[in-house]
Structures are given as structure tokens and as C-alpha cells.
Design an enzyme around this catalytic site. Sequence first.
Site, PDB file in Angstrom:
ATOM      1  CG  HIS A 180      13.792 -17.349 -20.394  1.00 45.23           C
ATOM      2  ND1 HIS A 180      15.216 -16.950 -20.359  1.00 45.23           N
ATOM      3  CD2 HIS A 180      13.201 -17.486 -19.156  1.00 45.23           C
ATOM      4  CE1 HIS A 180      15.293 -17.177 -18.860  1.00 45.23           C
ATOM      5  NE2 HIS A 180      14.411 -17.426 -18.111  1.00 45.23           N
ATOM      6  CG  ASP A 234      16.964 -15.767 -23.006  1.00 45.00           C
ATOM      7  OD1 ASP A 234      15.964 -15.005 -23.020  1.00 45.00           O
ATOM      8  OD2 ASP A 234      17.068 -16.596 -22.025  1.00 45.00           O
ATOM      9  CB  SER A 331      15.037 -16.562 -15.252  1.00 43.87           C
ATOM     10  OG  SER A 331      15.274 -18.295 -15.231  1.00 43.87           O
TER      11      SER A 331
END
Length: 382
Positions: A180, A234, A331
Site C-alpha cells: 500500500h 500487503d 507504514s
Amino acid sequence: MPSIKRNFLCSLNKSFVLLVYCCSIRTSASNSEKSQKCKLSENDGICKSIYECPKSLNDWKQNVSSVVYCSEEDQIVCCENEQSQTTLRKSEKKCLEYLKYTFEQTQNLPEDPEEDDLEISFLDRCGISAQQYSIVGGEDASLREYPHMAAIGDNTLENFIHWFCAGSIISEYFVITAAHCIFTNKQVNGNMISPKIVKLGALNVDIQESTVEIYQVEKGIIYPDYRSQFVYNDIGLLKLRTKVQFNINIRPICLAVDKHQNHDQVWAIGWGSYKNASYEGILQKLQLPLVSTKECSKTYNAKRKRLPEGLKDSILCYGAVRGIDTCPGASGGPIQVVNSDIYCSYSLVGVTSAGVRCTEGYPGLFTKVSEYLDWIETTVWG
């Protein structure tokens, strides 16, 4: 035989004492002994400097007694042929190979003015802390403590660089991060952002430190089964345009290889801020406890749109302690453990993926790296 100088230097580095070992030999030392064939217990070997033989270098630093010397005085060892290391995966061999960047090589004038040869010194610059205690709320990382850490940014925006994700350098050309972070679908000031540059060697992401190098991203590679509407799979890779020059401040992290091992505690790092707080760009580290699938499912279950099949083995769950969690900005960043098999190294356990209500006692989700090892090794090293 040429003489060898050994000295030990100790320097205080925050909460731990770093032992620095220096071994100096003249460049002409034992040339007659190098490249000679030698015999190990099960295989043939070649005499090399210990700093040119990853396995022996690691065994020596780990105080393993299996090091076989061609000349102990000159640090010349019997080095096992790479072809003999058949039990190691490609990523494990690379992990050993990258160990040499823990040491800084310097050249010095000889003590004897009549000697023409320079003396080569290898300084141990390991920056990994030995601390084992939990850090409530996070703490500043130290220089060279996480030399694999990467900041991912977009420098095509007007007047500033937007650092929006993190990652880990794993080879000369590749950074591993969350999928992502590559397929962002995000806007800043009306402009879509995507990974354009990677900053390596940084402690403070907001300033240009002397240890920092910036590399252009050539392309992003998302795991084939990733779908942006779900949390599953992911994980992705950023290929850089130019080869990364490793040194004591920038070197890769090892990859965790055991699919069946879930660590009770991991270290998370990132430049993300906590709710209503700012770290002013300083890299943060904190320890996170493992959360069982049963407990984690109370927060993340099949009723959630992004987890229609519930939690899978490829997803790790850590955190769930109020005030201790990774937050936006982290992230794609790593969760890791100290690698007990390789000196001064970490193993990359997971990639920061998703979470809810940062620092409010809910666990975070991390993509389990060992589940994707075949794809990573094939993409990175062929």
C-alpha cells in the site's frame, strides 16, 4: 611474518557500551599464504583474510570455535567454498555476505618509515544496542542501530519532499515495504503521491545528515496477489535506479526464514508520530508483544471489509498495549528481532501493514516476511 597491532577502544553509546575491535596488518601480509588450498573438517577451502570470508568472520565474532586458521597471527583463515554452503537459502548467504559492512576499513602509514606498505585497519562499528527492556511510548534510536532503515518519499511536489512511508534495504538494489506504500491512492495538495526517492542512513528524516544517501526509485513491484481493498499480501519491493553503496551506516537487514516461528517480542521502528505528539523527525524504536490470533480476532475479524477471510498465517499481530503501537508514518517499516546466528544483525520478521486507533490499546497488523521468501529471493537475487 609482518607484525599485527591490536587494540580495544570502548565508547559509551547511550544506554550501552560498544566494544570496538581494531586489527591492523600490512597490505602485503601473508600474500604467499592467501589463495592457498586448505582443509576443513568436511570440505576443501581456500586461505583468505578473515574479512573476506563471511562465515569465518561471523564465527569469530560469535566466539564459535570452528574457525580454522591458515595463519592466526595474520588473521588468514581457511574459507569454505560458497558451493559447499548448500543448506543455506540465497537470502541467508547474502546476509552473511553483507556482514563485512559492519567493519570500517582504514589505511595508515607504517610505524617503520622504511616500510612502503600501508597498514590496513578494520574497525568494528556495530551500532546495535544490547538492551532488552521494553520502551513505553518509544525512544530515540541511535546512530547505526538500524542501518537498514529507509524513508520513502515523493520529491515531485512543489517546494517540499513528502516522506510518507518506510521500508528496509535488503540488497544493493531493493527496498522492501508494504504494497500500500507503492499503490498509495493518496493525494497531497491535490497531487497523487507515489514512491520517487528513498533516503538511507538517516536518524532524523527532516535534515540532511552526513550519513545520508538518497536514491531514485526505478519501479515498484507489488506482490502479485495483493488487492488494495484488502489487508492480505500487503508487501512489495522498490527497485532503485543505481546500486547502493553499503558502509557502516547503510547495510541490509537479514530476512527471517522460519515460517513456523512467531517471536514473543519484536522491535518496531519508524518516523511516525503518536497521537497529539511529534518526534521532530527522529527515528523511534519500541518493543511490541505478540498478540494471539484469538485475541487479535476480537479486533480484526471477517466482519471487517478489508479482512473478509479473517486473519491468515501470513499476517502477524503485535501490540495491544495502550500507548505502545506503531502509527501512521511507520507504514511499510520493519518489525525485527536481533539475529542470534549472524553477528550485529537483525532478522526482518514483518512489514508494518494496518492498524486502528493508534496507541489506544489495539494491536497492529504486519505482513509476515517468511511467507513470501520464495518470491522475494527470486525477484531480488534471481
